[in-house]
Design a protein around this motif. Structure first.
Motif, short mmCIF file in Angstrom:
data_model
loop_
_atom_site.label_atom_id
_atom_site.label_comp_id
_atom_site.label_asym_id
_atom_site.label_seq_id
_atom_site.Cartn_x
_atom_site.Cartn_y
_atom_site.Cartn_z
N MET A 37 0.84 -1.20 0.00
CA MET A 37 0.00 0.00 0.00
C MET A 37 0.88 1.26 0.00
SD MET A 37 -3.20 0.94 0.05
CE MET A 37 -3.76 2.64 0.05
N MET A 38 1.98 1.23 0.75
CA MET A 38 2.88 2.40 0.80
C MET A 38 3.51 2.65 -0.56
SD MET A 38 4.77 2.24 4.52
CE MET A 38 5.23 0.52 4.59
N ILE A 39 3.90 1.55 -1.22
CA ILE A 39 4.53 1.69 -2.54
C ILE A 39 3.49 2.16 -3.55
CG2 ILE A 39 5.69 0.41 -4.39
CD1 ILE A 39 6.72 -1.48 -2.11
N TRP A 41 0.91 3.98 -3.02
CA TRP A 41 0.57 5.38 -2.81
C TRP A 41 1.61 6.32 -3.44
CZ3 TRP A 41 -4.08 6.89 -1.17
CH2 TRP A 41 -4.26 8.26 -0.87
N ILE B 294 10.27 2.75 3.84
CA ILE B 294 9.22 1.73 3.70
C ILE B 294 9.71 0.38 4.23
CG2 ILE B 294 7.91 0.35 2.02
CD1 ILE B 294 7.63 2.90 0.34
N GLN B 371 3.46 7.32 4.64
CA GLN B 371 2.77 8.57 4.31
C GLN B 371 1.82 9.02 5.41
OE1 GLN B 371 2.93 5.86 2.32
NE2 GLN B 371 3.53 6.42 0.25
N TRP B 554 -5.95 6.37 5.68
CA TRP B 554 -5.56 6.70 4.29
C TRP B 554 -6.52 7.74 3.73
CZ3 TRP B 554 -1.13 5.96 1.97
CH2 TRP B 554 -0.31 4.88 2.35
#
Lengths: 177, 564
Positions: A37-39, A41, B294, B371, B554
């Motif tokens: 999910m981080m990638i 985004w 990450i 994020q 999110w």
């Protein structure tokens, strides 16, 4: 019991209960989803930090900021210069004991390369009520490209403890139509 | 050699108890509780100041109290108690003598002196730099000296623990593999060595800088290495309190882990991946790439989180199996409804499990998302999260096991049993409230470590939304409740230790009753037919809450200004 040696000496050969195995598979898969999910985004999302940063001497950063103020100051407010830089330009915000200097004025839906750096201790750039929080270090120039998407008056609170005047360190950003 | 050791035999468990180890456990536990009382008092002062209607302390005293609060509870209380647990999990559980009790006393002395030096430095008022002491803000040299001495002392304690494991193995004081609880303690000790070494690597140069012998410490380097101590040391706490959960499940129910293999593997994941957690504090800093952030922030694809999620099923599952084997098989939850909720050891342990998972675990993963950290970094969400993990999780679990250790190790009957029955609820619910309302205020943007949320003295005005003020008021009320719970704990434990009815060596205390290790409890061979529907249901609720909350955040993130 968990407080005594395992009753089966060859405990690593014991089969795993199905329910535990199912949970491990679910939990592991969920971990992968959160990881990707981080990638994802970074490609699909609009809110990411740029990774653009430079080492810089405080006095050099202060000079950049002063040049910007000299060129684009539009008025003064409570002793702070208010600066209206052109869209797309490099904008410098100084963090120091106990001020955010100067006051910035942006245009809605325009991008700006916002540079953040501290003159002394660490500070925290906390844009409110939007709630964007970025750490500000002395000696590092962090570049964040911002694109304000609503007009109004925004507060810049310091949210890294910076001594006895910490609670007085409030700055301002205007976004105009 | 071992014939010279002074042992007694525990009438409750039948374990051989080395009196030297017992004395060390007592000393470390008492020191821990003294610092919990001091640090807790500072915490109450902090919460009263952040309660807008009360705004108790002036700014300088507030930052002093906040620095002392962080040091005394996060570092001193927890590490002293962990030393007691390490000696308990090695010498006592393994039926062994303690390796080098003199070394253990040296370590204890260094920790005590270190803690006192740092406390004095903070109270003198020139070292209000917060627990994290981020450079280039400088404290007085004794501030760093005290922490370094404390860390060296703790490191010696870890070595005594490792030595005891070796001794017990060599002297064959137990059969087969070490117990799961000892394995968990071993995990904690291994992580402790990593974190204490990181602390030394960064604090020694910082001390030299504070003495004027080093000209410059890079703030980013400092933060990266400091958090290799600061965050990874929280994983010592996680390992230790998970070990305590297993220990209490075993002592109250005679519960066995669902699977030794899985539970041990879950502990191993902590050792392998938790060191990466330094990144949680660097997600919005300059100079680190997104790839680095990450990988590290997710503990290499959430493998350490996986460890905790496994324990989250394994611990209640073990209790459910044990309860069902005693005939509490009606419906999904008879085993839980009829659990001994009046037993403070169980009540504290179970609340610790629930709060750690639901409040601390979920919020930690969400906040640690690269994020999403943008909308939470340095807001009150951060202390909201770690009060759920370290106070509602670790401290509550440590309090719970104290109720078992006082009769078994201090050899005193527990006093004020009625008060003890209520203590975990008062403290646990108080802390859960603190966590929830701080997270709420943080979501509304309120800064952590901040004396005045009204900004009355600022030249340029700014107002937080009124809901944020409500949150901070509620936070204050629940903080008072937690402080009352903490005081109850100190009164019960100190009272029992000094004035409780003395037990002779062969006298069994009336509490805790150690359950017979029933042969029926979860034989591994029966794993195919293992039935834990209640636990599975609870885990399902947890997972649903986790997924929903994750994506809600999110959504919050997608609503802020576009950044690139």
């Amino acid at each position: 019991m968990a407080m005594t040696p395992p009753s089966e000496r060859i405990w690593w050969r014991q089969p795993i209960a199905r329910i535990e195995l199912i949970w491990i598979i679910i939990a592991f898969t969920w971990g992968l989803i959160m990881f990707f999910m981080m990638i994802y985004w970074h490609g699909a999302g609009a809110q990411n930090l740029s990774n653009e940063a430079y080492q810089i001497k405080p006095q050099v950063f202060a000079k950049h900021a002063q040049d910007m103020i000299d060129e684009y100051q539009v008025r003064e407010e409570s002793g702070f210069p208010v600066v209206h830089p052109p869209p797309g330009s490099d904008v410098y915000l100084i963090a120091r004991l106990w001020q955010w200097w100067p006051i910035l004025e942006f245009e809605k839906d325009q991008s700006y390369r916002l540079h953040l750096s501290s003159m002394d201790w660490q500070h925290g750039f906390s844009l409110q009520p939007v709630n964007i929080n970025v750490q500000v270090h002395p000696g590092y120039d962090m570049v964040v490209t911002v694109k304000p998407d609503r007009a109004g008056e925004f507060g810049v609170v310091c949210n890294e403890f910076c001594g006895i005047g910490h609670h007085m360190m409030v700055g301002k950003i205007y976004v105009v139509e | 050699m071992s014939s010279l050791i002074d042992y007694r035999t525990c009438p409750t468990t039948g374990l051989k108890v080395d009196r030297a180890a017992e004395k060390l456990i007592k000393a470390n536990a008492v020191a821990a509780i003294v610092f919990l009382a001091i640090g807790g008092l500072f915490g109450l002062l902090v919460a009263l100041t952040r309660w807008p209607a009360v705004h108790f302390l002036p700014a300088d005293m507030f930052y002093l109290a906040l620095t002392a609060h962080g040091l005394d509870v996060l570092l001193v209380w927890i590490i002293f108690f962990e030393m007691a647990l390490l000696y308990f999990a090695s010498a006592i559980l393994l039926n062994s003598r303690l390796a080098g009790p003199k070394w253990a006393w040296t370590g204890f002395g260094l920790m005590l002196v270190g803690a006192l030096i740092t406390n004095v430095a903070v109270l003198q008022g020139k070292s209000s730099v917060m627990f994290t002491s981020y450079v280039p803000m400088m404290a007085e040299p004794p501030f760093y000296v005290g922490i370094i001495l404390f860390a060296v002392g703790a490191l010696i304690g870890c070595c005594v623990f490792f030595g005891t494991l070796v001794l017990a193995k060599r002297e064959k004081t137990y059969e087969g593999s070490i117990p799961l609880v000892t394995f968990g303690a071993l995990t904690a000790a291994i992580i402790a060595v990593f974190t204490l070494a990181s602390g030394a690597i960064i604090l020694i140069p910082t001390l030299l800088w504070s003495l004027g012998l080093v000209s410059h410490i890079d703030p980013l380097v400092y933060k990266t290495i400091w958090w290799a101590m600061g965050h990874s040391s929280q994983q010592i706490n996680v390992s230790a309190h998970v070990a305590v959960w297993y220990a209490i499940a075993a002592m109250v129910f005679g519960a066995k882990p669902l699977s030794e293999k899985i539970s041990r593997m879950a502990f191993l994941m902590y050792i392998l991946f938790l060191q990466l957690a330094s990144a949680h504090h660097l997600l919005v800093e300059p100079g680190m790439s997104s790839e680095w952030k990450i990988f590290n922030t997710s503990y290499a694809m959430y493998l350490a989180v996986l460890g905790s999620m496994i324990h989250g099923m394994s611990v209640p599952g073990a209790i459910e199996v044990a309860q069902r084997s005693r005939g509490l098989t009606k419906g999904m939850f008879e085993w839980l409804r009829k659990a001994p909720w009046g037993n403070p050891a169980f009540a504290g342990m179970f609340m610790s499990l629930v709060f750690f998972g639901f409040l601390g675990g979920i919020s930690g993963v969400v906040m640690g998302t690269e994020q999403i950290n943008l909308i939470m970094h340095n807001t009150l969400y951060v202390p909201g999260h770690f009060h759920a993990t370290v106070v509602a999780g670790t401290t509550l679990a440590f309090m719970a096991i104290t109720y078992i250790l006082v009769p078994l190790i201090f050899r005193r009957e527990l006093m004020m049993k009625k008060l003890a029955m209520w203590q975990p609820y008062v403290f646990g619910i108080g802390v859960a409230g603190i966590s929830v309302f701080m997270m709420g205020a943080g979501t509304l943007g309120v800064s952590r470590r901040h004396w005045d949320m009204t900004f009355a003295d600022a030249i340029l005005p700014f107002d937080y939304p009124s809901a944020a003020f409500l949150m901070m008021g509620l936070n204050g009320i629940f903080a008072v409740m937690a402080a009352v719970g903490g005081l109850m704990y100190v009164v019960i434990v100190v009272g029992s230790v000094f004035f409780g009815k003395k037990l002779t060596d062969d006298e069994k205390p009336s509490y805790p009753e150690v359950p017979p290790e029933s042969a029926a409890v979860s034989h591994y061979g029966s794993s195919e037919s293992l039935k834990i529907p209640g636990t599975a249901f609870l885990v399902g609720i947890f997972f649903t809450a986790f997924v929903l909350y994750y994506f809600v955040n999110w959504k919050y993130l997608s609503e802020i200004w576009p950044l690139s």
